[in-house]
Design a protein around this motif. Structure first.
Motif, PDB file in Angstrom:
ATOM      1  N   ARG A 140      41.835 -49.662  60.175  1.00 53.58           N
ATOM      2  CA  ARG A 140      41.348 -49.235  58.630  1.00 53.58           C
ATOM      3  C   ARG A 140      41.918 -49.248  57.888  1.00 53.58           C
ATOM      4  NH1 ARG A 140      38.418 -51.520  60.339  1.00 53.58           N
ATOM      5  NH2 ARG A 140      36.653 -50.545  61.939  1.00 53.58           N
ATOM      6  N   ARG A 177      30.570 -63.967  58.613  1.00 52.13           N
ATOM      7  CA  ARG A 177      31.332 -64.154  59.874  1.00 52.13           C
ATOM      8  C   ARG A 177      32.353 -63.083  59.352  1.00 52.13           C
ATOM      9  NH1 ARG A 177      34.780 -67.668  60.620  1.00 52.13           N
ATOM     10  NH2 ARG A 177      34.684 -68.113  62.520  1.00 52.13           N
ATOM     11  N   GLN A 231      39.632 -42.521  67.097  1.00 51.59           N
ATOM     12  CA  GLN A 231      39.393 -44.356  66.667  1.00 51.59           C
ATOM     13  C   GLN A 231      38.160 -44.305  67.455  1.00 51.59           C
ATOM     14  OE1 GLN A 231      42.007 -46.939  66.153  1.00 51.59           O
ATOM     15  NE2 GLN A 231      42.175 -46.010  64.564  1.00 51.59           N
ATOM     16  N   ALA A 254      31.323 -46.764  56.392  1.00 51.71           N
ATOM     17  CA  ALA A 254      31.942 -47.900  56.048  1.00 51.71           C
ATOM     18  C   ALA A 254      32.806 -48.198  57.217  1.00 51.71           C
ATOM     19  CB  ALA A 254      32.447 -47.333  53.893  1.00 51.71           C
ATOM     20  N   ALA A 255      33.662 -47.215  57.186  1.00 50.24           N
ATOM     21  CA  ALA A 255      34.471 -47.281  58.665  1.00 50.24           C
ATOM     22  C   ALA A 255      34.394 -47.612  59.804  1.00 50.24           C
ATOM     23  CB  ALA A 255      35.342 -46.129  58.409  1.00 50.24           C
ATOM     24  N   VAL A 256      32.890 -47.881  60.189  1.00 54.61           N
ATOM     25  CA  VAL A 256      32.519 -48.171  61.176  1.00 54.61           C
ATOM     26  C   VAL A 256      32.308 -49.620  61.697  1.00 54.61           C
ATOM     27  CG1 VAL A 256      30.022 -48.918  63.024  1.00 54.61           C
ATOM     28  CG2 VAL A 256      30.923 -46.406  61.308  1.00 54.61           C
ATOM     29  N   PRO A 257      33.348 -49.702  63.384  1.00 56.89           N
ATOM     30  CA  PRO A 257      33.438 -51.764  63.367  1.00 56.89           C
ATOM     31  C   PRO A 257      32.313 -52.504  63.591  1.00 56.89           C
ATOM     32  CG  PRO A 257      34.653 -49.880  64.782  1.00 56.89           C
ATOM     33  CD  PRO A 257      33.848 -49.099  64.009  1.00 56.89           C
ATOM     34  N   ASP A 266      31.108 -54.740  64.810  1.00 54.46           N
ATOM     35  CA  ASP A 266      30.519 -54.912  65.783  1.00 54.46           C
ATOM     36  C   ASP A 266      29.607 -53.968  66.351  1.00 54.46           C
ATOM     37  OD1 ASP A 266      30.549 -56.239  68.855  1.00 54.46           O
ATOM     38  OD2 ASP A 266      32.206 -54.632  69.227  1.00 54.46           O
ATOM     39  N   ASP A 302      34.560 -60.569  61.309  1.00 58.74           N
ATOM     40  CA  ASP A 302      35.669 -59.724  62.786  1.00 58.74           C
ATOM     41  C   ASP A 302      35.088 -58.475  63.143  1.00 58.74           C
ATOM     42  OD1 ASP A 302      38.936 -60.237  63.458  1.00 58.74           O
ATOM     43  OD2 ASP A 302      37.622 -58.427  63.716  1.00 58.74           O
ATOM     44  N   ARG A 303      34.883 -58.981  64.060  1.00 59.82           N
ATOM     45  CA  ARG A 303      34.457 -57.806  65.284  1.00 59.82           C
ATOM     46  C   ARG A 303      34.958 -56.421  64.688  1.00 59.82           C
ATOM     47  NH1 ARG A 303      37.638 -56.922  69.575  1.00 59.82           N
ATOM     48  NH2 ARG A 303      35.479 -55.234  71.087  1.00 59.82           N
ATOM     49  N   LEU A 304      36.378 -56.013  64.359  1.00 62.37           N
ATOM     50  CA  LEU A 304      36.522 -54.857  64.275  1.00 62.37           C
ATOM     51  C   LEU A 304      36.291 -54.907  62.556  1.00 62.37           C
ATOM     52  CD1 LEU A 304      39.803 -54.561  66.502  1.00 62.37           C
ATOM     53  CD2 LEU A 304      37.382 -53.657  66.807  1.00 62.37           C
ATOM     54  N   ALA A 305      36.129 -55.479  61.535  1.00 62.02           N
ATOM     55  CA  ALA A 305      36.377 -55.034  60.447  1.00 62.02           C
ATOM     56  C   ALA A 305      35.157 -54.378  59.604  1.00 62.02           C
ATOM     57  CB  ALA A 305      35.386 -56.369  59.928  1.00 62.02           C
ATOM     58  N   PRO A 306      35.671 -53.576  59.283  1.00 64.38           N
ATOM     59  CA  PRO A 306      34.529 -52.391  58.303  1.00 64.38           C
ATOM     60  C   PRO A 306      33.415 -52.320  57.793  1.00 64.38           C
ATOM     61  CG  PRO A 306      36.769 -52.829  56.621  1.00 64.38           C
ATOM     62  CD  PRO A 306      36.705 -53.700  57.945  1.00 64.38           C
ATOM     63  N   PHE A 307      31.959 -51.894  59.036  1.00 65.36           N
ATOM     64  CA  PHE A 307      31.192 -52.308  58.291  1.00 65.36           C
ATOM     65  C   PHE A 307      30.814 -52.117  56.693  1.00 65.36           C
ATOM     66  CE2 PHE A 307      26.738 -50.352  57.179  1.00 65.36           C
ATOM     67  CZ  PHE A 307      26.025 -51.425  57.372  1.00 65.36           C
ATOM     68  N   GLY A 308      31.496 -51.348  55.637  1.00 64.95           N
ATOM     69  CA  GLY A 308      31.585 -51.299  54.411  1.00 64.95           C
ATOM     70  C   GLY A 308      31.704 -52.935  53.688  1.00 64.95           C
ATOM     71  N   VAL A 330      41.619 -49.829  66.329  1.00 64.82           N
ATOM     72  CA  VAL A 330      41.233 -50.241  65.006  1.00 64.82           C
ATOM     73  C   VAL A 330      42.051 -50.218  63.274  1.00 64.82           C
ATOM     74  CG1 VAL A 330      39.212 -49.978  63.897  1.00 64.82           C
ATOM     75  CG2 VAL A 330      39.166 -49.817  66.598  1.00 64.82           C
ATOM     76  N   LEU A 360      34.380 -62.987  66.741  1.00 68.29           N
ATOM     77  CA  LEU A 360      33.607 -62.284  66.677  1.00 68.29           C
ATOM     78  C   LEU A 360      33.090 -61.511  67.160  1.00 68.29           C
ATOM     79  CD1 LEU A 360      31.028 -65.244  65.324  1.00 68.29           C
ATOM     80  CD2 LEU A 360      31.970 -64.469  63.377  1.00 68.29           C
ATOM     81  N   PRO A 361      31.787 -60.619  66.650  1.00 69.51           N
ATOM     82  CA  PRO A 361      31.172 -59.671  67.536  1.00 69.51           C
ATOM     83  C   PRO A 361      30.213 -60.365  68.609  1.00 69.51           C
ATOM     84  CG  PRO A 361      29.772 -59.327  65.526  1.00 69.51           C
ATOM     85  CD  PRO A 361      31.092 -60.299  65.553  1.00 69.51           C
ATOM     86  N   VAL A 391      31.072 -55.452  54.833  1.00 67.72           N
ATOM     87  CA  VAL A 391      30.185 -56.306  54.738  1.00 67.72           C
ATOM     88  C   VAL A 391      28.819 -55.818  54.464  1.00 67.72           C
ATOM     89  CG1 VAL A 391      28.433 -57.285  56.675  1.00 67.72           C
ATOM     90  CG2 VAL A 391      30.601 -56.999  56.806  1.00 67.72           C
ATOM     91  N   GLN A 392      29.085 -55.022  54.640  1.00 67.97           N
ATOM     92  CA  GLN A 392      27.007 -54.062  53.052  1.00 67.97           C
ATOM     93  C   GLN A 392      27.335 -54.261  52.214  1.00 67.97           C
ATOM     94  OE1 GLN A 392      28.114 -50.198  53.103  1.00 67.97           O
ATOM     95  NE2 GLN A 392      26.290 -49.841  53.434  1.00 67.97           N
ATOM     96  N   ARG A 393      28.527 -54.201  51.488  1.00 61.27           N
ATOM     97  CA  ARG A 393      29.082 -54.553  50.270  1.00 61.27           C
ATOM     98  C   ARG A 393      29.196 -56.050  49.418  1.00 61.27           C
ATOM     99  NH1 ARG A 393      35.284 -53.504  48.364  1.00 61.27           N
ATOM    100  NH2 ARG A 393      34.743 -51.733  49.763  1.00 61.27           N
ATOM    101  N   PRO A 440      31.428 -48.307  48.991  1.00 57.23           N
ATOM    102  CA  PRO A 440      33.426 -47.892  49.520  1.00 57.23           C
ATOM    103  C   PRO A 440      34.345 -47.961  48.008  1.00 57.23           C
ATOM    104  CG  PRO A 440      32.208 -49.554  50.740  1.00 57.23           C
ATOM    105  CD  PRO A 440      31.499 -49.223  49.886  1.00 57.23           C
TER     106      PRO A 440
END
Lengths: 166, 179
Positions: free
Chosen positions: B93, B144, A77, A121-124, A126, B146-152, B91, B47-48, B154-156, A151
Motif C-alpha cells: 500500500r 487494466r 491485510q 481507497a486502499a481496498v484491493p 480484486d 493489477d488485482r492488488l492495486a488500490p481501488f483508489g 498487499v 488481472l483479477p 482506479v477510482q481516480r 485519496p
C-alpha cells in the motif's frame, strides 16, 4: 551445346548454407525466448452516466440501492465486507445477500436497482471486481462506484463561515 | 591372407541440411507470428479473475481504445509478490510503488488528465449529447488494473475519464482457467 548437358557438375559454385542456418537459429532462439502465452482477457463494460456529475444524491431521493461497503484493515491485510449491517464472511454469503436484495427489488418492479460499491481507497481492486462478477451472475446490469474525497485530497484552506451564504 | 581387401570406408559422409532448414523455417515462422508486437500497450499485470467477464475482442487496442494500466513498479518492494504465513498474497500500500501507465509511459494524475484529454478530444462524437450538453468522446478507455492495486487509483482514473468526456469505460479482468 557442348558441355551443357551435365547436371551435377553444371553449377560449380556451391551455396554455403551454414551461415544461413546460424542466422535462422539465432532468430529462432530470440523468438522462443520472447514468446509468451497470452492470458485470456475480458472486460466489464462500465460506461459512465452522460448527464451526471460526481455529486451525491439529492435529499429527496429515496434510497433504492444494493450497497456493499468494503473496508481495508491494514493490520490484518484483509478486506472487511459489509452489506445490510452484516459482516460478510465469504463469497457465498455475499452472493446470497446480493441475490436476496435484488429479488426484493425485482418484486417491487425495480429491476434497474444498482449495486453500489462503496470501497475505501486502499481496498484491493480484486475485491471490487469480485462484487461486479457476483452481480453479473445475478443478471444485475447497473453498477455504481461511490466516490469519496480523492485519496490524498487536501482540505480547502478557506472554508465558508457558518453564517455565510453558501 | 595377403591381398585381402576389406570394404572401403567412406571418409566423408555429407550431412543433408535441407530438412533441418525446413523445420527451422517453420519454427521461425511460428514464433514470429506468435510474437504479438502490440503487447506494448499492455503492462505485465495480474488481472483479477472473473467468470462472468465477456471476451475482449479488442485486446490489441486498435479500435479507438486507450488502455490505462495500473501496475506495481518497485522491484525492491519487500511486500509485493510475497505471501504471508497463511499463503495469502501480501498487499503493498505504498502509493509511490503503484504506477499508472498508458502505452508503457508512466503518468502522474495531472499528466494523465492532460493525456486523456488529448485522446478524448481526438475522437469526438458527431453530435452534442443532450444530457451532457457537449460533444463526448467516442473513444473507449480500458482500465487494466493489477488485482492488488488500490481501488483508489482506479477510482481516480474513472473519475478523470468522466471529467474529460471519456464515458465508455471498461475494466479488464482475466477469465479463470478452464478445468
Amino acid at each position: 551445346m557442348a558441355g551443357g548437358g551435365g547436371e551435377q557438375g553444371e553449377n560449380p559454385v556451391a551455396i554455403n548454407v551454414v551461415p544461413m542456418v546460424d542466422v535462422i537459429f539465432c532468430l529462432c532462439v530470440f523468438f522462443m525466448c520472447s514468446f509468451k502465452f497470452k492470458q485470456l482477457e475480458g472486460k466489464f463494460d462500465s460506461w459512465l452516466p452522460k448527464g451526471k456529475g460526481t455529486g451525491g444524491p439529492s435529499d429527496s431521493m429515496i434510497i433504492e440501492e444494493i450497497r456493499v461497503a468494503l473496508y481495508w484493515d491494514p493490520s490484518t491485510q484483509r478486506t472487511i465486507r459489509k452489506m445490510r449491517h452484516n459482516t460478510i464472511i465469504d463469497d457465498n454469503q455475499l452472493e446470497s445477500l446480493i441475490t436476496e436484495a435484488y429479488a426484493d427489488f425485482k418484486r417491487m418492479s425495480k429491476p434497474d436497482t444498482p449495486v453500489i460499491v462503496d470501497a475505501e481507497a486502499a481496498v484491493p481492486w480484486d475485491e471490487v471486481v469480485k462484487i461486479l462478477n457476483i452481480s453479473k451472475r445475478q443478471q444485475i446490469t447497473k453498477f455504481e462506484f461511490a466516490l469519496g474525497a480523492a485519496p490524498g485530497a487536501q482540505i480547502p484552506a478557506v472554508r465558508p463561515k457558518p453564517d455565510e451564504p453558501k | 591372407m595377403a591381398g585381402f581387401k576389406g570394404p572401403e570406408v567412406q571418409e566423408e559422409v555429407p550431412c543433408n541440411l535441407i530438412p533441418m532448414i525446413d523445420i527451422m523455417f517453420l519454427l521461425l515462422l511460428f514464433f514470429m507470428l506468435g510474437a504479438d508486437m502490440a503487447q506494448r500497450d499492455l503492462e505485465d499485470v495480474v488481472l483479477p479473475q472473473a467468470s462472468e467477464v465477456k471476451e475482449d475482442e479488442n485486446v490489441r487496442g486498435d479500435e479507438g481504445t486507450t488502455t490505462i494500466n495500473v501496475h506495481h513498479s518497485f522491484p525492491a518492494c519487500p511486500v509485493h509478490g510475497r505471501t504471508d504465513a497463511a499463503g495469502k498474497d501480501m498487499v503493498c500500500r505504498e502509493m509511490d510503488h503503484w504506477r499508472v501507465a498508458i502505452r508503457s509511459k508512466d503518468f502522474t494524475q495531472d499528466t494523465m488528465r492532460q493525456q486523456l484529454q488529448i485522446e478524448a478530444d481526438g475522437e469526438l462524437e458527431d453530435q452534442v449529447d443532450p444530457l451532457a450538453g457537449k460533444r463526448l468522446s467516442k473513444r473507449r478507455a480500458m482500465v487494466r488494473a493489477d488485482r492488488l492495486a488500490p481501488f483508489g487509483l482506479v477510482q481516480r482514473i474513472i473519475e478523470t475519464c468522466g471529467s474529460v468526456g471519456l464515458y465508455k469505460v471498461e475494466v479488464g479482468a482475466a477469465q479463470p482457467p478452464k478445468p
